[in-house]
Motif scaffolding. Structure first.
Motif, PDB file in Angstrom:
ATOM      1  N   ILE A  93     -10.372  -3.838  -3.293  1.00 33.98           N
ATOM      2  CA  ILE A  93     -11.035  -5.114  -3.031  1.00 33.98           C
ATOM      3  C   ILE A  93     -12.547  -4.955  -3.128  1.00 33.98           C
ATOM      4  CG2 ILE A  93     -11.371  -6.959  -1.338  1.00 33.98           C
ATOM      5  CD1 ILE A  93      -8.669  -6.236  -0.139  1.00 33.98           C
ATOM      6  N   TYR A  94     -13.061  -3.818  -2.635  1.00 34.81           N
ATOM      7  CA  TYR A  94     -14.499  -3.575  -2.622  1.00 34.81           C
ATOM      8  C   TYR A  94     -14.728  -2.071  -2.545  1.00 34.81           C
ATOM      9  CZ  TYR A  94     -19.306  -3.277  -0.881  1.00 34.81           C
ATOM     10  OH  TYR A  94     -20.635  -2.963  -0.730  1.00 34.81           O
ATOM     11  N   GLU A  95     -15.829  -1.626  -3.154  1.00 34.43           N
ATOM     12  CA  GLU A  95     -16.159  -0.202  -3.087  1.00 34.43           C
ATOM     13  C   GLU A  95     -17.649  -0.004  -3.290  1.00 34.43           C
ATOM     14  OE1 GLU A  95     -14.684   4.092  -4.978  1.00 34.43           O
ATOM     15  OE2 GLU A  95     -14.077   2.206  -5.933  1.00 34.43           O
ATOM     16  N   ASP A  96     -18.245   0.900  -2.495  1.00 33.04           N
ATOM     17  CA  ASP A  96     -19.618   1.336  -2.730  1.00 33.04           C
ATOM     18  C   ASP A  96     -19.690   2.821  -2.371  1.00 33.04           C
ATOM     19  OD1 ASP A  96     -19.919   1.554   0.064  1.00 33.04           O
ATOM     20  OD2 ASP A  96     -20.827  -0.420   0.259  1.00 33.04           O
ATOM     21  N   LYS A  97     -20.882   3.363  -2.256  1.00 30.09           N
ATOM     22  CA  LYS A  97     -21.027   4.802  -2.037  1.00 30.09           C
ATOM     23  C   LYS A  97     -20.570   5.233  -0.643  1.00 30.09           C
ATOM     24  CE  LYS A  97     -25.892   4.491  -0.563  1.00 30.09           C
ATOM     25  NZ  LYS A  97     -25.623   4.907   0.827  1.00 30.09           N
ATOM     26  N   ASP A  98     -20.443   4.283   0.275  1.00 28.82           N
ATOM     27  CA  ASP A  98     -20.109   4.607   1.658  1.00 28.82           C
ATOM     28  C   ASP A  98     -18.648   4.371   2.022  1.00 28.82           C
ATOM     29  OD1 ASP A  98     -22.790   5.316   2.597  1.00 28.82           O
ATOM     30  OD2 ASP A  98     -23.238   3.195   2.250  1.00 28.82           O
ATOM     31  N   LEU A  99     -18.017   3.413   1.374  1.00 30.61           N
ATOM     32  CA  LEU A  99     -16.670   3.046   1.791  1.00 30.61           C
ATOM     33  C   LEU A  99     -15.905   2.380   0.654  1.00 30.61           C
ATOM     34  CD1 LEU A  99     -16.809  -0.303   2.262  1.00 30.61           C
ATOM     35  CD2 LEU A  99     -18.104   0.428   4.263  1.00 30.61           C
ATOM     36  N   ILE A 100     -14.605   2.295   0.866  1.00 33.57           N
ATOM     37  CA  ILE A 100     -13.735   1.589  -0.075  1.00 33.57           C
ATOM     38  C   ILE A 100     -12.764   0.731   0.736  1.00 33.57           C
ATOM     39  CG2 ILE A 100     -12.180   3.605  -0.186  1.00 33.57           C
ATOM     40  CD1 ILE A 100     -11.439   2.733  -3.032  1.00 33.57           C
ATOM     41  N   VAL A 101     -12.576  -0.497   0.297  1.00 32.54           N
ATOM     42  CA  VAL A 101     -11.655  -1.423   0.953  1.00 32.54           C
ATOM     43  C   VAL A 101     -10.506  -1.685  -0.005  1.00 32.54           C
ATOM     44  CG1 VAL A 101     -11.375  -3.717   1.968  1.00 32.54           C
ATOM     45  CG2 VAL A 101     -13.546  -2.488   2.236  1.00 32.54           C
ATOM     46  N   ILE A 102      -9.295  -1.500   0.472  1.00 30.56           N
ATOM     47  CA  ILE A 102      -8.124  -1.665  -0.398  1.00 30.56           C
ATOM     48  C   ILE A 102      -7.111  -2.603   0.261  1.00 30.56           C
ATOM     49  CG2 ILE A 102      -8.416   0.595  -1.465  1.00 30.56           C
ATOM     50  CD1 ILE A 102      -5.488   0.277   0.758  1.00 30.56           C
ATOM     51  N   ALA A 103      -6.256  -3.173  -0.565  1.00 32.59           N
ATOM     52  CA  ALA A 103      -5.109  -3.941  -0.081  1.00 32.59           C
ATOM     53  C   ALA A 103      -3.898  -3.035  -0.179  1.00 32.59           C
ATOM     54  CB  ALA A 103      -4.924  -5.210  -0.898  1.00 32.59           C
ATOM     55  N   LYS A 104      -3.430  -2.550   0.960  1.00 39.09           N
ATOM     56  CA  LYS A 104      -2.292  -1.636   0.970  1.00 39.09           C
ATOM     57  C   LYS A 104      -0.988  -2.400   0.756  1.00 39.09           C
ATOM     58  CE  LYS A 104       0.103   0.137   4.476  1.00 39.09           C
ATOM     59  NZ  LYS A 104       1.488   0.250   3.923  1.00 39.09           N
ATOM     60  N   PRO A 105      -0.170  -1.972  -0.200  1.00 36.00           N
ATOM     61  CA  PRO A 105       1.119  -2.647  -0.392  1.00 36.00           C
ATOM     62  C   PRO A 105       2.141  -2.175   0.636  1.00 36.00           C
ATOM     63  CG  PRO A 105       0.921  -0.835  -1.929  1.00 36.00           C
ATOM     64  CD  PRO A 105      -0.389  -0.902  -1.185  1.00 36.00           C
ATOM     65  N   PRO A 106       3.174  -2.958   0.894  1.00 37.87           N
ATOM     66  CA  PRO A 106       4.243  -2.471   1.776  1.00 37.87           C
ATOM     67  C   PRO A 106       4.939  -1.287   1.131  1.00 37.87           C
ATOM     68  CG  PRO A 106       4.909  -4.500   0.669  1.00 37.87           C
ATOM     69  CD  PRO A 106       3.456  -4.302   0.363  1.00 37.87           C
ATOM     70  N   GLY A 107       5.404  -0.358   1.959  1.00 35.07           N
ATOM     71  CA  GLY A 107       6.121   0.804   1.453  1.00 35.07           C
ATOM     72  C   GLY A 107       5.262   2.025   1.215  1.00 35.07           C
ATOM     73  N   LEU A 108       3.937   1.897   1.333  1.00 34.63           N
ATOM     74  CA  LEU A 108       3.032   3.020   1.098  1.00 34.63           C
ATOM     75  C   LEU A 108       2.630   3.646   2.426  1.00 34.63           C
ATOM     76  CD1 LEU A 108       1.345   4.666  -0.967  1.00 34.63           C
ATOM     77  CD2 LEU A 108      -0.504   3.002  -0.605  1.00 34.63           C
ATOM     78  N   VAL A 109       2.949   4.929   2.603  1.00 33.79           N
ATOM     79  CA  VAL A 109       2.549   5.669   3.799  1.00 33.79           C
ATOM     80  C   VAL A 109       1.052   5.946   3.722  1.00 33.79           C
ATOM     81  CG1 VAL A 109       2.842   7.835   5.071  1.00 33.79           C
ATOM     82  CG2 VAL A 109       4.828   6.713   4.052  1.00 33.79           C
ATOM     83  N   VAL A 110       0.346   5.863   4.846  1.00 32.86           N
ATOM     84  CA  VAL A 110      -1.103   6.029   4.820  1.00 32.86           C
ATOM     85  C   VAL A 110      -1.515   7.475   4.631  1.00 32.86           C
ATOM     86  CG1 VAL A 110      -3.228   5.838   6.193  1.00 32.86           C
ATOM     87  CG2 VAL A 110      -1.605   3.942   6.125  1.00 32.86           C
ATOM     88  N   HIS A 111      -1.013   8.381   5.461  1.00 32.77           N
ATOM     89  CA  HIS A 111      -1.437   9.780   5.334  1.00 32.77           C
ATOM     90  C   HIS A 111      -0.229  10.719   5.383  1.00 32.77           C
ATOM     91  CE1 HIS A 111      -0.903   9.975   9.677  1.00 32.77           C
ATOM     92  NE2 HIS A 111      -1.772   9.002   9.827  1.00 32.77           N
ATOM     93  N   PRO A 112      -0.376  11.921   4.805  1.00 32.13           N
ATOM     94  CA  PRO A 112       0.746  12.856   4.741  1.00 32.13           C
ATOM     95  C   PRO A 112       1.252  13.250   6.121  1.00 32.13           C
ATOM     96  CG  PRO A 112      -1.017  13.540   3.252  1.00 32.13           C
ATOM     97  CD  PRO A 112      -1.574  12.450   4.124  1.00 32.13           C
ATOM     98  N   GLY A 113       2.527  13.540   6.189  1.00 31.85           N
ATOM     99  CA  GLY A 113       3.151  13.992   7.422  1.00 31.85           C
ATOM    100  C   GLY A 113       4.565  14.440   7.109  1.00 31.85           C
ATOM    101  N   ALA A 114       5.299  14.791   8.130  1.00 30.05           N
ATOM    102  CA  ALA A 114       6.659  15.279   7.938  1.00 30.05           C
ATOM    103  C   ALA A 114       7.482  14.292   7.117  1.00 30.05           C
ATOM    104  CB  ALA A 114       7.318  15.510   9.300  1.00 30.05           C
ATOM    105  N   GLY A 115       8.035  14.762   6.024  1.00 31.06           N
ATOM    106  CA  GLY A 115       8.851  13.928   5.154  1.00 31.06           C
ATOM    107  C   GLY A 115       8.062  13.129   4.140  1.00 31.06           C
ATOM    108  N   ASN A 116       6.736  13.141   4.270  1.00 34.88           N
ATOM    109  CA  ASN A 116       5.896  12.374   3.339  1.00 34.88           C
ATOM    110  C   ASN A 116       4.632  13.174   2.999  1.00 34.88           C
ATOM    111  OD1 ASN A 116       7.229   9.564   3.238  1.00 34.88           O
ATOM    112  ND2 ASN A 116       7.014   9.909   5.425  1.00 34.88           N
ATOM    113  N   TRP A 117       4.813  14.332   2.373  1.00 31.69           N
ATOM    114  CA  TRP A 117       3.656  15.160   2.037  1.00 31.69           C
ATOM    115  C   TRP A 117       2.992  14.706   0.750  1.00 31.69           C
ATOM    116  CZ3 TRP A 117       1.875  17.434   5.991  1.00 31.69           C
ATOM    117  CH2 TRP A 117       2.719  18.001   6.950  1.00 31.69           C
TER     118      TRP A 117
END
Length: 349
Positions: A93-117
């Motif tokens: 949605i938006y991006e600059d040198k400091d941050l990025i804004v995204i629209a996360k779709p359903p079904g996408l895990v945010v960060h790695p963990g057990a079962g989702n590396w």
């Protein structure tokens, strides 16, 4: 039997085979340990040299156990793999040198963990942003300052440097009490809350399942303050007595606890449509819906929750940043079908 490897100081376990011991080493060890280690895991540990019998390393899983054998198994220290970049499409949605804004779709895990590396948002961000995310917020969660459940869609902001990460993390920790931070969600719930606007102030803590939450008494050790403000936006299948089959609700968070909206709406008797964890008992209510809403709801297998709005202060410019993301197609289809559904008194049996 308790798992001997759940304790930090119990990575080494010594066993002595009794007079009735027999069979393959991997099968005997699996039975003796009585843990959640599978036989395949035990077999792999033997092949890696982690098991010794009478002081001699054994690497053959089918080696026979004998009465009186002194067996020692040493579990290796757990190591979390460092996430690697993956070419996963991002809706930026938006991006600059400091941050990025995204629209996360359903079904996408945010960060790695057990079962989702792999296959997570973090993997996608590392590929998209390159080295700029390295080390920010930890190896497994680079740049992440807040999260959405796997099956919840919506707006997320990710920091691209340490200064941005600290500033954004402080805003989320403050929950918008002293700044412009706002988070708003759209939820489709069963029934209709008794009042069209309201506040749910109910502390949350761990349920029996470590991944779930439940409402707790304030004096419970793990109870944490949780406050959700809601407003009913639309009512579907409304009856003459002012009840309804379902409703579209906007929720705004004053705190940000795990599963907060899902637990709070279920707590007041209006769980989210599709919520397998907190609304399973309401699944048969789909039978009250007219087609095609009935079929669409029965085929919807995630919580109907979308983080449509996110507002925060830019970490370097101080500007108030406001972003919105449209409801994803699968959830929008439910809302549209419910809108077109005739009122209960007009339906033919």
């Amino acid at each position: 039997m308790n798992d001997p490897f759940k304790q930090a100081d119990a990575l080494r376990k010594a066993l002595v085979a009794d007079d009735d011991a027999e069979g393959r080493m991997d099968a005997w060890l699996t039975a003796m340990l009585g843990t959640d280690l599978s036989r395949n895991r035990v077999k792999a540990l033997i092949e890696q040299g982690a098991v010794s019998v009478n002081g001699i390393a054994v690497t053959e899983p089918k080696r026979k156990i004998r009465p009186g054998d002194q067996v020692e198994i040493v579990m290796p220290e757990p190591e979390d793999p460092e996430p690697q970049g993956e070419d996963i499409p991002l809706d930026v949605i938006y991006e600059d040198k400091d941050l990025i804004v995204i629209a996360k779709p359903p079904g996408l895990v945010v960060h790695p963990g057990a079962g989702n590396w792999t296959g997570t948002l973090v993997n996608a961000l590392i590929h998209h942003c390159g080295d700029s995310l390295s080390g920010i917020g930890g190896v497994k969660r680079p740049g992440i300052v807040h999260r959405l459940d796997k099956d919840t869609s919506g707006v997320m902001v990710v920091a691209k440097n340490d200064i941005a990460h600290r500033h954004l993390a402080d805003q989320f920790a403050d929950h918008g009490r002293t700044g412009p931070l706002e988070r708003a969600y759209q939820a489709v719930v069963w029934g209709r809350p008794r009042t069209l606007t309201g506040t749910i102030d109910a502390p949350l803590g761990r349920a029996g399942d470590r991944t779930k939450r439940t409402v707790k008494r304030e004096d419970t050790d793990d109870a944490r303050e949780a406050i959700t403000h809601y407003e009913v936006l639309e009512r579907f299948g409304e009856r003459p007595d002012a009840t309804a089959l379902a409703a579209l609700v906007e929720c705004r968070l004053e705190t940000g606890r795990t599963h907060q909206i899902r637990v709070h709406m279920a707590h007041i008797g209006h769980p989210l449509i599709g919520d397998q964890d907190y609304g399973a008992a309401f699944k048969t209510k789909a039978n009250l819906l007219a087609e095609p809403a009935k079929s669409i709801v029965n085929g919807f297998h995630r919580q109907a929750l979308h983080a449509f709005l996110l507002q925060f202060e830019h970490p370097t410019t101080g500007e108030t940043m406001h972003f919105e993301a449209p409801m994803p197609d699968d959830m929008a289809a439910i809302v549209e079908a419910l809108r077109e559904m005739p009122a209960p008194e007009d339906r033919r049996s």
